[in-house]
Design an enzyme around this catalytic site. Structure first.
Site, PDB file in Angstrom:
ATOM      1  N   HIS A 128       2.752  -2.081  11.547  1.00 29.87           N
ATOM      2  CA  HIS A 128       2.710  -0.823  12.293  1.00 29.87           C
ATOM      3  C   HIS A 128       1.380  -0.622  13.021  1.00 29.87           C
ATOM      4  O   HIS A 128       1.231   0.317  13.804  1.00 29.87           O
ATOM      5  CB  HIS A 128       2.998   0.367  11.357  1.00 29.87           C
ATOM      6  CG  HIS A 128       1.897   0.714  10.416  1.00 29.87           C
ATOM      7  ND1 HIS A 128       1.871   0.279   9.102  1.00 29.87           N
ATOM      8  CD2 HIS A 128       0.768   1.460  10.577  1.00 29.87           C
ATOM      9  CE1 HIS A 128       0.780   0.748   8.509  1.00 29.87           C
ATOM     10  NE2 HIS A 128       0.100   1.479   9.381  1.00 29.87           N
ATOM     11  N   ASP A 150       6.722  -4.626   7.241  1.00 28.39           N
ATOM     12  CA  ASP A 150       5.482  -4.052   7.776  1.00 28.39           C
ATOM     13  C   ASP A 150       4.390  -5.108   7.711  1.00 28.39           C
ATOM     14  O   ASP A 150       3.441  -5.009   6.940  1.00 28.39           O
ATOM     15  CB  ASP A 150       5.079  -2.800   6.994  1.00 28.39           C
ATOM     16  CG  ASP A 150       4.006  -1.997   7.733  1.00 28.39           C
ATOM     17  OD1 ASP A 150       3.636  -2.390   8.853  1.00 28.39           O
ATOM     18  OD2 ASP A 150       3.544  -0.985   7.177  1.00 28.39           O
ATOM     19  N   GLY A 228      -6.237   4.425   8.270  1.00 20.48           N
ATOM     20  CA  GLY A 228      -7.287   3.468   8.618  1.00 20.48           C
ATOM     21  C   GLY A 228      -7.395   2.344   7.608  1.00 20.48           C
ATOM     22  O   GLY A 228      -7.892   1.258   7.918  1.00 20.48           O
ATOM     23  N   SER A 230      -4.750   1.032   6.502  1.00 20.08           N
ATOM     24  CA  SER A 230      -3.551   0.245   6.788  1.00 20.08           C
ATOM     25  C   SER A 230      -3.891  -1.199   7.130  1.00 20.08           C
ATOM     26  O   SER A 230      -4.813  -1.474   7.901  1.00 20.08           O
ATOM     27  CB  SER A 230      -2.787   0.858   7.964  1.00 20.08           C
ATOM     28  OG  SER A 230      -2.170   2.055   7.601  1.00 20.08           O
ATOM     29  N   SER A 245       0.536  -0.821   3.469  1.00 20.75           N
ATOM     30  CA  SER A 245       1.533  -0.287   4.393  1.00 20.75           C
ATOM     31  C   SER A 245       1.378   1.225   4.544  1.00 20.75           C
ATOM     32  O   SER A 245       1.138   1.734   5.629  1.00 20.75           O
ATOM     33  CB  SER A 245       2.950  -0.629   3.910  1.00 20.75           C
ATOM     34  OG  SER A 245       3.928  -0.008   4.713  1.00 20.75           O
TER      35      SER A 245
END
Length: 276
Positions: A128, A150, A228, A230, A245
């Site tokens: 993402h 993801d 952030g 992620s 994720s």
């Protein structure tokens, strides 16, 4: 051999030494003085580098497009001879060539995410964070899958990569492999927003919904995370586990985080994990 000379006595000395004298407007000491004056002042942000071009007998200053006026005004304020300085167009802003490793930040045109784990040619992260073909400050998304999965991987060209994860305490944790840890095992997550946080694996093969987007096959943990983080690393000891994720909560009050298993990403893109 050629020698730049600025006086007749220097010309004679160069010839006596067996060199071919070449007339120059500025001595090397003069040009070094200009370089020193540049560095001693408030250099404009548009200037990316400067140094002596010996062959051209000038100080070359690289300037980003659009910053020429500010750079020229700064040079004029130094009192250097106009013909001793040359402004050149810089192709891009410069950045430190730090070792890329798990947990540290990278940037797209619209967001900040975190590196998961380095692989041959780049690193893996969350899907993402960017779509296939999208650029980042350190490379390009070569593959990306979101939702359902993801995961993504970013190629980084000649960037320096190490098989380690940032521990946010002045060091790194070596990555030795990617053997999955059992439910209940202690794991630690590294991310560019909240740093290093630890907890336990609660379940495997779980599914989540992010609004209308469903992602399946995730690792569920009781480790906190925030935006952030992620794409950042989840590691058990020295074994890579997954990339961040999403989740709920924060690292002040607590929460849960779900992560994409790293081995699925490696298999999907036929990647080789970098180990220390």
């Amino acid at each position: 051999m050629y020698a730049a000379v600025t006086t007749e006595s220097a010309r004679s000395a160069a010839a006596d030494a067996g060199a071919v004298p070449v007339s120059a407007a500025h001595s090397l000491d003069d040009l070094k003085s200009v370089v020193d004056r540049i560095g001693d002042g408030a250099v404009p942000a548009s200037v990316t580098s400067w140094g002596i071009d010996v062959a051209a007998n000038v100080v070359s200053i690289d300037v980003l497009h659009g910053g020429e006026t500010a750079a020229a005004a700064y040079v004029a304020s130094l009192g250097a001879p106009a013909d001793a300085v040359r402004l050149d167009t810089a192709p891009a802003a410069l950045s430190p060539r730090e070792d890329l490793r798990g947990g540290i930040a990278y940037y797209t045109s619209s967001s900040r995410c975190s590196i998961g784990f380095t692989v041959q040619g780049g690193f893996v992260t969350a899907g993402h964070c960017g779509g296939t073909g999208e650029g980042t400050n350190v490379g390009t998304f070569e593959g990306s899958s979101f939702p359902e999965n993801d995961y993504a991987w970013v190629s980084t060209g000649d960037r320096s990569l190490i098989g380690a994860v940032e521990d946010w305490n002045g060091g790194t944790v070596a990555v030795k492999g990617s053997d999955p840890a059992p439910v209940g095992a202690t794991v630690c997550r590294s991310g560019s927003t909240t740093g290093w946080h630890c907890g336990q694996i609660e379940a495997y093969d779980t599914s989540v919904q992010y609004g209308s987007n469903t992602v399946n096959g995730l690792i569920q943990t009781n480790v906190c995370s925030e935006p952030g983080d992620s794409g950042g690393s989840l590691i058990a000891g020295d074994q890579a586990q997954g990339v961040t994720s999403g989740g709920w909560g924060d690292c002040t009050s607590g929460g849960q985080t779900w992560l994409q298993p790293v081995n699925e990403i490696l298999d999907a893109y036929n990647l080789t994990l970098l180990t220390s």
